[in-house]
Write a protein that holds these residues in place. Structure first.
Motif, mmCIF file in Angstrom:
data_model
loop_
_atom_site.group_PDB
_atom_site.id
_atom_site.type_symbol
_atom_site.label_atom_id
_atom_site.label_comp_id
_atom_site.label_asym_id
_atom_site.label_seq_id
_atom_site.Cartn_x
_atom_site.Cartn_y
_atom_site.Cartn_z
ATOM 1 N N LYS A 169 0.820 -1.210 0.000
ATOM 2 C CA LYS A 169 0.000 0.000 0.000
ATOM 3 C C LYS A 169 0.853 1.259 0.000
ATOM 4 C CE LYS A 169 -3.780 2.495 0.419
ATOM 5 N NZ LYS A 169 -4.728 2.650 -0.696
ATOM 6 N N THR A 170 1.903 1.276 0.788
ATOM 7 C CA THR A 170 2.799 2.431 0.833
ATOM 8 C C THR A 170 4.067 2.192 0.027
ATOM 9 O OG1 THR A 170 3.781 1.600 2.889
ATOM 10 C CG2 THR A 170 1.961 3.171 3.093
ATOM 11 N N LEU A 171 4.179 1.000 -0.542
ATOM 12 C CA LEU A 171 5.351 0.564 -1.301
ATOM 13 C C LEU A 171 6.646 0.797 -0.515
ATOM 14 C CD1 LEU A 171 5.947 -0.946 -3.842
ATOM 15 C CD2 LEU A 171 6.150 1.194 -5.075
ATOM 16 N N VAL A 172 6.637 0.291 0.709
ATOM 17 C CA VAL A 172 7.860 0.245 1.501
ATOM 18 C C VAL A 172 8.658 -0.971 1.047
ATOM 19 C CG1 VAL A 172 8.847 -0.088 3.789
ATOM 20 C CG2 VAL A 172 6.889 1.441 3.485
ATOM 21 N N VAL A 173 9.897 -0.731 0.655
ATOM 22 C CA VAL A 173 10.745 -1.771 0.070
ATOM 23 C C VAL A 173 12.007 -1.898 0.905
ATOM 24 C CG1 VAL A 173 12.088 -2.420 -1.977
ATOM 25 C CG2 VAL A 173 9.855 -1.308 -2.242
ATOM 26 N N THR A 174 12.443 -3.118 1.123
ATOM 27 C CA THR A 174 13.747 -3.326 1.746
ATOM 28 C C THR A 174 14.655 -4.024 0.732
ATOM 29 O OG1 THR A 174 14.933 -4.160 3.693
ATOM 30 C CG2 THR A 174 13.234 -5.588 2.752
ATOM 31 N N GLY A 175 15.933 -3.725 0.826
ATOM 32 C CA GLY A 175 16.883 -4.311 -0.106
ATOM 33 C C GLY A 175 18.297 -3.905 0.261
ATOM 34 N N LEU A 176 19.216 -4.183 -0.644
ATOM 35 C CA LEU A 176 20.626 -3.903 -0.410
ATOM 36 C C LEU A 176 21.190 -3.067 -1.560
ATOM 37 C CD1 LEU A 176 21.715 -7.517 0.594
ATOM 38 C CD2 LEU A 176 21.434 -5.593 2.160
ATOM 39 N N THR A 177 22.195 -2.295 -1.242
ATOM 40 C CA THR A 177 22.979 -1.658 -2.304
ATOM 41 C C THR A 177 23.921 -2.698 -2.896
ATOM 42 O OG1 THR A 177 24.744 -0.961 -0.815
ATOM 43 C CG2 THR A 177 22.865 0.551 -1.109
ATOM 44 N N ARG A 178 24.437 -2.401 -4.082
ATOM 45 C CA ARG A 178 25.296 -3.372 -4.749
ATOM 46 C C ARG A 178 26.163 -2.669 -5.786
ATOM 47 N NH1 ARG A 178 23.180 -8.654 -8.251
ATOM 48 N NH2 ARG A 178 24.926 -10.029 -7.780
#
Length: 477
Positions: A398-407
Motif C-alpha cells: 500500500k505504501t510501497l515500503v521496500v527493503t533491499g541492499l545496495t550493490r
C-alpha cells in the motif's frame, strides 16, 4: 499475412466449428526466439538459443471461461487445443467478471515501432541484424568487455532475441507485429569489490562491450577497501541502474490496475503524490527516436499506446487490462497478459523523464560517476552515491515500503567530492515517499535504457538526487 496470424485465424475457425457461433474466443500466437551468451571467470561458459511458437486460447462459453495453450501448431495439435479448452470450460465455475472481447481497432502507428505486415500498418524500426545475431557477434562484445576490464575478473551475459506475434478473436480483431531486442549486463571484480555496467537496446550494433567493460572496471577498482557507515537517513544520488528498480516496483505494485482497484496501491488519481519534477510514462511504442521495445498490442488484442502515469508530480493513470478496466469503469490501456487477471496488468517499459541539461560543475568529474549523475553529485553536501539496488522485497504494497541492499559500488560524498567507498548497506524505504514533493533535489539530463531483471521489458532511467534515503543496516548487521 504472417505465419502466426494464419495460425490464429485457423484457431478461430476451429472454435466456431467445435464450440458454436455463440462462443467468444481470443487467440494469441507468439514465436519467441532468445539467444544468450553467458560468461564467468572472464570466459564464455555457455551459448544457448531457443525458439518456440506457442498458441494460447482463451474461451468464454455459456458464461464460463477457460484457457489452454500448446506448442503443437499442426492441424491435429490446434484441434486438440480447442477440444481440451471447450471441455475445461464446461466444468469451470461461472465467470461473472468476464469483460468481453476487444472490438476491431487499428493499431497506433509510431515512426519508431518495429511492426510488420499489412495488418500492423507499421514498417519502421525492426532490426533484422539483431533478430538474426550469431553467437560470434555476441562473443565479440563479451571479448571487448573482458579486455576492457584489463585483468579484473568479469561475469555477465549478452543476449539477443525477437518476437513475432499475432492476435485474433471472434469479434473480428486481427493484428500482428514483431520486435527485436538486445541487452548486456556485466560485472568486474577485484578484491571482493564489484562494478557493474548494463544496457538495453533494440539494435545489437549499439552495444559496445568495451565501453561497458571499462565502466564496470572503473567502478570495481574505486569500490575496493570500503568503510562502514552507521544507519540513518542519508541524502543520495541514485545512478540509473538503481533507479530502474524503483520503476520496476512502481510498475508491478504501484500503477497496477488490479492492485489499485483492490486498494492495495499507493496511487491516487489526480493527487500530487510526487515532486513536480517527476513525469513517468509507459512507452511500449518507443519514443525519442528509439525503436519500440514492445509489441503494438497486448494479449487481449488491445492496441498498445503511450500512457502518462505521472505528469509533473500528479498521478494521472494506472494500467488496465479488460478485467480491471471493467471493474473500475475505465478502459483497457493495453496491458493485458496471460497472467494479468491473476497478478494484475502492469507496465514493462516505463520511462522517468530526464531533467534539464546542466554543466558538470564542481570537482565531480570522477569516472566512477555516471555522466548524467555528475552535476547531481557536485551539488551534494554530504551523502551517498549508489550504483545499484538488489534483492529488493516489498514489505507493504500500500505504501510501497521496500527493503533491499545496495550493490556494485557505494561511495560517501562530501562537498561534491567522493571521499571513500562504503560497504554495502541495507535500506528500508517507501519508494513513493522518496520521490514525494520537495524530496527530489535533481534529475539527470540523460535516461539510460536498462533491461528488466526477469523479462524482456526495459526501463528508461536517469540518475536521481534525493533528499533522504533510509539506511537501516550495514555490512555488520
Amino acid at each position: 499475412m504472417s505465419a502466426e496470424l494464419q495460425i490464429a485465424a485457423k484457431m478461430i475457425e476451429l472454435v466456431r466449428e467445435l464450440a458454436g457461433r455463440s462462443a467468444e474466443a481470443e487467440v494469441t500466437v507468439r514465436h519467441d526466439a532468445l539467444a544468450l551468451t553467458r560468461f564467468a571467470n572472464s570466459a564464455i561458459h555457455q551459448n544457448m538459443a531457443e525458439a518456440t511458437t506457442g498458441v494460447r486460447l482463451r474461451l468464454h462459453l455459456d458464461g464460463r471461461t477457460a484457457s489452454g495453450s500448446s506448442t503443437l501448431t499442426g492441424a491435429d495439435g490446434l484441434r486438440s487445443l480447442v477440444e481440451r479448452t471447450i471441455a475445461a470450460a464446461r466444468v469451470t465455475p461461472p465467470d461473472p467478471s468476464w469483460a468481453g472481447l476487444t472490438r476491431p481497432a487499428a493499431l497506433h502507428i509510431s515512426a519508431g515501432h518495429p511492426g510488420s505486415g499489412e495488418r500492423s500498418g507499421l514498417e519502421f524500426g525492426f532490426d533484422e541484424a539483431t533478430a538474426r545475431a550469431t553467437p560470434g557477434e555476441r562473443a565479440e562484445r563479451v571479448r571487448a568487455f573482458v579486455d576492457a576490464a584489463e585483468g579484473l575478473e568479469t561475469a555477465g551475459y549478452c543476449r539477443t532475441g525477437y518476437v513475432s506475434a499475432a492476435f485474433a478473436n471472434t469479434a473480428g480483431q486481427a493484428v500482428e507485429g514483431r520486435t527485436a531486442e538486445a541487452a548486456m549486463d556485466g560485472i568486474a571484480r577485484t578484491g571482493g569489490a564489484d562494478g557493474v555496467a548494463r544496457l538495453a537496446t533494440s539494435r545489437l550494433a549499439e552495444l559496445d562491450g568495451a565501453v561497458l567493460g571499462a565502466r564496470a572496471a572503473v567502478k570495481a577498482r574505486a569500490a575496493a577497501e570500503p568503510a562502514e557507515l552507521p544507519p540513518g537517513h542519508y541524502e543520495v544520488v541514485l545512478e540509473p541502474t538503481a533507479v530502474a528498480d524503483l520503476l520496476q516496483n512502481f510498475a508491478v505494485f504501484g500503477f497496477n490496475g488490479k492492485s489499485w482497484a483492490q486498494k492495495q496501491s499507493f496511487a491516487e488519481l489526480g493527487a500530487e503524490q510526487f515532486d513536480p519534477s517527476i513525469t513517468i510514462v509507459d512507452d511500449p511504442l518507443g519514443s525519442r527516436g528509439e525503436p519500440a521495445p514492445g509489441l503494438p498490442f497486448d494479449d487481449e488484442g488491445t492496441p498498445a499506446r503511450s500512457l502518462v502515469l505521472v505528469r509533473e508530480g500528479v498521478t494521472r493513470a494506472v494500467t488496465h487490462d479488460r478485467t480491471s478496466a471493467a471493474e473500475t469503469g475505465a478502459e483497457s490501456t493495453g496491458h493485458g497478459s496471460s497472467t494479468s487477471r491473476s497478478w494484475g496488468p502492469f507496465a514493462s517499459h516505463l520511462r522517468l523523464e530526464a531533467g534539464p541539461v546542466s554543466s558538470p560543475g564542481g570537482a565531480a568529474g570522477s569516472p566512477v560517476i555516471a555522466e548524467s549523475a555528475r552535476p547531481l553529485v557536485a551539488r551534494m553536501r554530504r551523502g551517498l552515491l549508489v550504483t545499484d539496488l538488489w534483492y529488493t522485497r516489498v514489505l507493504d504494497p500500500k505504501t510501497l515500503v521496500v527493503t533491499g541492499l545496495t550493490r556494485n559500488g557505494v561511495w560517501l560524498v562530501e562537498d561534491g567530492e567522493i571521499v571513500r567507498p562504503v560497504s554495502n548497506l541495507r535500506f528500508t524505504q517507501s519508494y513513493p515517499q522518496a520521490l514525494s514533493p520537495g524530496r527530489v533535489l535533481g534529475i539527470g539530463a540523460e535516461s539510460v535504457l536498462l533491461p528488466d531483471s526477469w523479462s524482456r521489458g526495459r526501463y528508461a532511467a536517469p540518475a536521481l538526487h534525493l533528499a533522504s534515503w533510509n539506511i537501516t543496516g550495514n555490512a555488520s548487521g
